[in-house]
Motif scaffolding. Structure first.
Motif, PDB file in Angstrom:
ATOM      1  N   LYS B  20      40.248  69.994 -30.440  1.00  0.00           N
ATOM      2  CA  LYS B  20      38.997  69.630 -31.108  1.00  0.00           C
ATOM      3  C   LYS B  20      39.268  68.736 -32.310  1.00  0.00           C
ATOM      4  O   LYS B  20      40.327  68.809 -32.930  1.00  0.00           O
ATOM      5  N   GLY B  21      38.250  67.909 -32.637  1.00  0.00           N
ATOM      6  CA  GLY B  21      38.432  66.969 -33.729  1.00  0.00           C
ATOM      7  C   GLY B  21      37.840  67.483 -35.040  1.00  0.00           C
ATOM      8  O   GLY B  21      37.567  68.679 -35.199  1.00  0.00           O
ATOM      9  N   ILE B  22      37.606  66.558 -35.965  1.00  0.00           N
ATOM     10  CA  ILE B  22      37.042  66.885 -37.265  1.00  0.00           C
ATOM     11  C   ILE B  22      35.684  67.563 -37.076  1.00  0.00           C
ATOM     12  O   ILE B  22      34.875  67.108 -36.265  1.00  0.00           O
ATOM     13  N   GLY B  23      35.474  68.621 -37.794  1.00  0.00           N
ATOM     14  CA  GLY B  23      34.197  69.323 -37.709  1.00  0.00           C
ATOM     15  C   GLY B  23      34.015  70.058 -36.399  1.00  0.00           C
ATOM     16  O   GLY B  23      32.891  70.410 -36.020  1.00  0.00           O
ATOM     17  N   GLY B  24      35.116  70.276 -35.695  1.00  0.00           N
ATOM     18  CA  GLY B  24      35.052  70.999 -34.422  1.00  0.00           C
ATOM     19  C   GLY B  24      34.442  70.209 -33.279  1.00  0.00           C
ATOM     20  O   GLY B  24      34.123  70.751 -32.213  1.00  0.00           O
ATOM     21  N   GLU B  25      34.270  68.926 -33.475  1.00  0.00           N
ATOM     22  CA  GLU B  25      33.654  68.085 -32.449  1.00  0.00           C
ATOM     23  C   GLU B  25      34.615  67.777 -31.317  1.00  0.00           C
ATOM     24  O   GLU B  25      35.822  67.739 -31.504  1.00  0.00           O
ATOM     25  N   GLU B  52      43.016  70.369 -44.431  1.00  0.00           N
ATOM     26  CA  GLU B  52      42.603  70.858 -43.126  1.00  0.00           C
ATOM     27  C   GLU B  52      42.286  69.721 -42.183  1.00  0.00           C
ATOM     28  O   GLU B  52      42.747  69.689 -41.035  1.00  0.00           O
ATOM     29  N   ASN B  53      41.511  68.756 -42.661  1.00  0.00           N
ATOM     30  CA  ASN B  53      41.136  67.619 -41.818  1.00  0.00           C
ATOM     31  C   ASN B  53      42.324  66.727 -41.463  1.00  0.00           C
ATOM     32  O   ASN B  53      42.387  66.169 -40.371  1.00  0.00           O
ATOM     33  N   VAL B  54      43.246  66.600 -42.406  1.00  0.00           N
ATOM     34  CA  VAL B  54      44.452  65.813 -42.113  1.00  0.00           C
ATOM     35  C   VAL B  54      45.218  66.460 -40.972  1.00  0.00           C
ATOM     36  O   VAL B  54      45.684  65.782 -40.048  1.00  0.00           O
ATOM     37  N   PHE B  55      45.304  67.789 -41.000  1.00  0.00           N
ATOM     38  CA  PHE B  55      46.013  68.489 -39.931  1.00  0.00           C
ATOM     39  C   PHE B  55      45.281  68.368 -38.597  1.00  0.00           C
ATOM     40  O   PHE B  55      45.893  68.263 -37.536  1.00  0.00           O
ATOM     41  N   ILE B  56      43.950  68.398 -38.667  1.00  0.00           N
ATOM     42  CA  ILE B  56      43.184  68.245 -37.425  1.00  0.00           C
ATOM     43  C   ILE B  56      43.436  66.864 -36.829  1.00  0.00           C
ATOM     44  O   ILE B  56      43.682  66.718 -35.626  1.00  0.00           O
ATOM     45  N   HIS B  57      43.359  65.854 -37.682  1.00  0.00           N
ATOM     46  CA  HIS B  57      43.622  64.477 -37.257  1.00  0.00           C
ATOM     47  C   HIS B  57      44.997  64.397 -36.616  1.00  0.00           C
ATOM     48  O   HIS B  57      45.155  63.886 -35.500  1.00  0.00           O
ATOM     49  N   MET B  73      45.642  55.976 -35.904  1.00  0.00           N
ATOM     50  CA  MET B  73      44.900  55.421 -37.027  1.00  0.00           C
ATOM     51  C   MET B  73      45.268  56.187 -38.279  1.00  0.00           C
ATOM     52  O   MET B  73      45.648  57.350 -38.223  1.00  0.00           O
ATOM     53  N   ARG B  74      45.126  55.553 -39.418  1.00  0.00           N
ATOM     54  CA  ARG B  74      45.293  56.257 -40.679  1.00  0.00           C
ATOM     55  C   ARG B  74      44.143  57.224 -40.822  1.00  0.00           C
ATOM     56  O   ARG B  74      43.054  57.010 -40.280  1.00  0.00           O
ATOM     57  N   PHE B  75      44.386  58.267 -41.575  1.00  0.00           N
ATOM     58  CA  PHE B  75      43.383  59.268 -41.817  1.00  0.00           C
ATOM     59  C   PHE B  75      42.153  58.642 -42.459  1.00  0.00           C
ATOM     60  O   PHE B  75      42.246  57.863 -43.384  1.00  0.00           O
ATOM     61  N   GLY B  76      40.980  58.981 -41.936  1.00  0.00           N
ATOM     62  CA  GLY B  76      39.749  58.520 -42.570  1.00  0.00           C
ATOM     63  C   GLY B  76      39.146  57.255 -41.995  1.00  0.00           C
ATOM     64  O   GLY B  76      38.322  56.607 -42.635  1.00  0.00           O
ATOM     65  N   ALA B  77      39.527  56.893 -40.775  1.00  0.00           N
ATOM     66  CA  ALA B  77      38.954  55.696 -40.161  1.00  0.00           C
ATOM     67  C   ALA B  77      37.635  56.071 -39.503  1.00  0.00           C
ATOM     68  O   ALA B  77      37.607  56.759 -38.501  1.00  0.00           O
ATOM     69  N   ILE B  78      36.553  55.599 -40.111  1.00  0.00           N
ATOM     70  CA  ILE B  78      35.224  55.971 -39.619  1.00  0.00           C
ATOM     71  C   ILE B  78      34.446  54.715 -39.307  1.00  0.00           C
ATOM     72  O   ILE B  78      34.455  53.749 -40.076  1.00  0.00           O
ATOM     73  N   LEU B  79      33.765  54.736 -38.175  1.00  0.00           N
ATOM     74  CA  LEU B  79      32.929  53.599 -37.793  1.00  0.00           C
ATOM     75  C   LEU B  79      31.496  54.047 -37.605  1.00  0.00           C
ATOM     76  O   LEU B  79      31.231  55.137 -37.131  1.00  0.00           O
ATOM     77  N   GLU B  80      30.592  53.154 -37.958  1.00  0.00           N
ATOM     78  CA  GLU B  80      29.181  53.530 -37.913  1.00  0.00           C
ATOM     79  C   GLU B  80      28.634  53.603 -36.494  1.00  0.00           C
ATOM     80  O   GLU B  80      27.848  54.467 -36.173  1.00  0.00           O
ATOM     81  N   GLU B  81      29.041  52.643 -35.661  1.00  0.00           N
ATOM     82  CA  GLU B  81      28.460  52.574 -34.330  1.00  0.00           C
ATOM     83  C   GLU B  81      29.500  52.390 -33.243  1.00  0.00           C
ATOM     84  O   GLU B  81      30.539  51.778 -33.458  1.00  0.00           O
ATOM     85  N   GLU B  82      29.128  52.874 -32.057  1.00  0.00           N
ATOM     86  CA  GLU B  82      30.042  52.734 -30.923  1.00  0.00           C
ATOM     87  C   GLU B  82      30.302  51.272 -30.590  1.00  0.00           C
ATOM     88  O   GLU B  82      31.419  50.906 -30.185  1.00  0.00           O
ATOM     89  N   LYS B  83      29.309  50.437 -30.802  1.00  0.00           N
ATOM     90  CA  LYS B  83      29.521  49.038 -30.407  1.00  0.00           C
ATOM     91  C   LYS B  83      30.583  48.368 -31.275  1.00  0.00           C
ATOM     92  O   LYS B  83      31.260  47.438 -30.846  1.00  0.00           O
ATOM     93  N   GLN B  84      30.754  48.882 -32.495  1.00  0.00           N
ATOM     94  CA  GLN B  84      31.819  48.353 -33.342  1.00  0.00           C
ATOM     95  C   GLN B  84      33.181  48.663 -32.738  1.00  0.00           C
ATOM     96  O   GLN B  84      34.118  47.869 -32.807  1.00  0.00           O
ATOM     97  N   ILE B  85      33.263  49.840 -32.135  1.00  0.00           N
ATOM     98  CA  ILE B  85      34.518  50.246 -31.504  1.00  0.00           C
ATOM     99  C   ILE B  85      34.833  49.334 -30.333  1.00  0.00           C
ATOM    100  O   ILE B  85      35.962  48.850 -30.172  1.00  0.00           O
TER     101      ILE B  85
END
Lengths: 114, 250
Positions: B20-25, B52-57, B73-85
């Motif tokens: 499971k990922g961050i936040g149990g997702e 905790e989140n670093v370990f999950i990552h 990826m480095r810890f904390g890589a967040i994207l707003e939308e799937e299309k950006q990915i």
């Protein structure tokens, strides 16, 4: 799970922890901007640049001493000025809660500024 | 919904991953022409910079490494939308593929070495005439002169220290690099840490690398050694990703 292991002498453990804490994290800082942080961030940048210039000037002075051609009085005067500068830098760092290690810039592939 | 990005893998289809990922997702793969981006859904409140989140990552990345080549990826890589990915996968497709080939079946091993910088400095001072002269001159002078002369001495010592470090590092590195495909070395990250190094080592050579490390450790009794690994190849990814408008991703 990947074979994960650490090989380390027990007696060195404390020392390694100490040294590694000194090494700045290479993670870029992701801090929300708020007035306090912005001020500290600016102070950090400005003091880093001053520190860089101070060091360069000091090095230049040392080169001149090595090359000769400066009187004792001239060396004394320069030395006193640099002493005062260093002291002032120490005070400013303290005022903004910055350590020596904080005053550096990571230039990515070029490494650290200082 | 934002997406938290863990890494890029060399797999262009759906995957099933129990970790499971961050936040149990749940974690899933967004594919594009033979490669994919591993993400999980993220609501803003779920993301904290925490141990905790670093370990999950890290857990997700290491799990992926069991079956795929991974560009972590480095810890904390967040994207707003799937299309950006999808945009990133398309834009950097070639670089990602090249990097994936580079790291496939390889791991990162870390080596750090500490030396007694004080003892070595004293040895240098004792052995070096020029520095000794400066030290003598210093005592006769006035404060300003003393200050600059001490700096001059310090510079000289540092220069020699760097040379000694380079010689030592060259000897040790020569032995370790035999088992590695790539390396990143840093001399004197701190005065005591003469070497901090990362090696990209093929899985099948890990044992040999470790053995060599142990032999080096036995030889240099005055130094302190730290080996760590295996890690995902964080230090060996060449690609820098940027998103113009958002600025959250690097």
């Amino acid at each position: 799970m990947i074979d994960e292991k650490i090989i380390l002498d027990d007696k060195s453990q404390e020392e390694f922890i100490q040294e590694m804490e000194k090494v700045k994290s290479s993670l870029p800082e992701r801090i929300d901007a708020n007035p306090e942080n912005v001020e500290k961030g600016l102070a950090k940048l400005v003091l880093t640049l001053i520190e860089l210039i101070r060091r360069l000037l000091e090095k230049q002075a040392i080169r001149r001493i090595e090359a000769g051609g400066l009187t004792d009085e001239e060396i004394e005067k320069m030395g006193e000025t640099f002493m005062k500068l260093e002291k002032k830098m120490g005070e400013l760092k303290k005022e903004f809660g910055l350590e020596d290690e904080d005053l550096n810039l990571n230039l990515g592939p070029l490494g650290d500024l200082m | 919904m934002s997406k938290y990005l863990y890494g890029i893998i060399n797999w262009g289809k759906k995957i099933d991953i129990s970790e499971k990922g961050i936040g149990g997702e749940s974690v899933c793969n967004i594919p594009y022409q033979g490669i994919g981006a591993i993400v999980s859904e993220l609501s803003p409140s779920q993301f904290k910079i925490s141990k905790e989140n670093v370990f999950i990552h890290e857990g997700v990345v290491e799990k992926l490494m069991e079956d795929f080549a991974v560009l972590p990826m480095r810890f904390g890589a967040i994207l707003e939308e799937e299309k950006q990915i999808k945009m990133i996968l398309k834009r950097y497709h070639q670089e990602f593929q090249d990097n994936l080939v580079k790291v496939e079946n390889k791991v990162e091993l870390g080596v750090r070495i500490l030396w007694d910088s004080e003892r070595i400095k004293n040895k240098i001072i004792d052995a070096n005439e020029k520095i000794k002269n400066i030290t003598l001159r210093v005592n006769k002078k006035s404060p300003g002169e003393r200050y600059l002369l001490e700096k001059m001495g310090g510079e000289l010592i540092e220069r020699i220290l760097n040379e000694r470090a380079d010689t030592l590092i060259a000897r040790i590195h020569k032995r370790l690099e035999r088992y590695a495909d790539d390396s990143r070395l840093k001399r004197l990250a701190t005065p005591k840490m003469v070497l901090s190094a990362s090696y990209l080592v093929p899985r099948e050579k890990i044992d040999q690398f470790k053995t060599e490390f142990q032999e080096i450790r036995k030889k240099y009794k005055k130094l302190a050694f730290l080996y760590s690994g295996a890690w995902p190849p964080y230090s060996f990814i060449e690609t820098q990703i940027q998103i113009a408008d958002d600025g959250k991703m690097k």
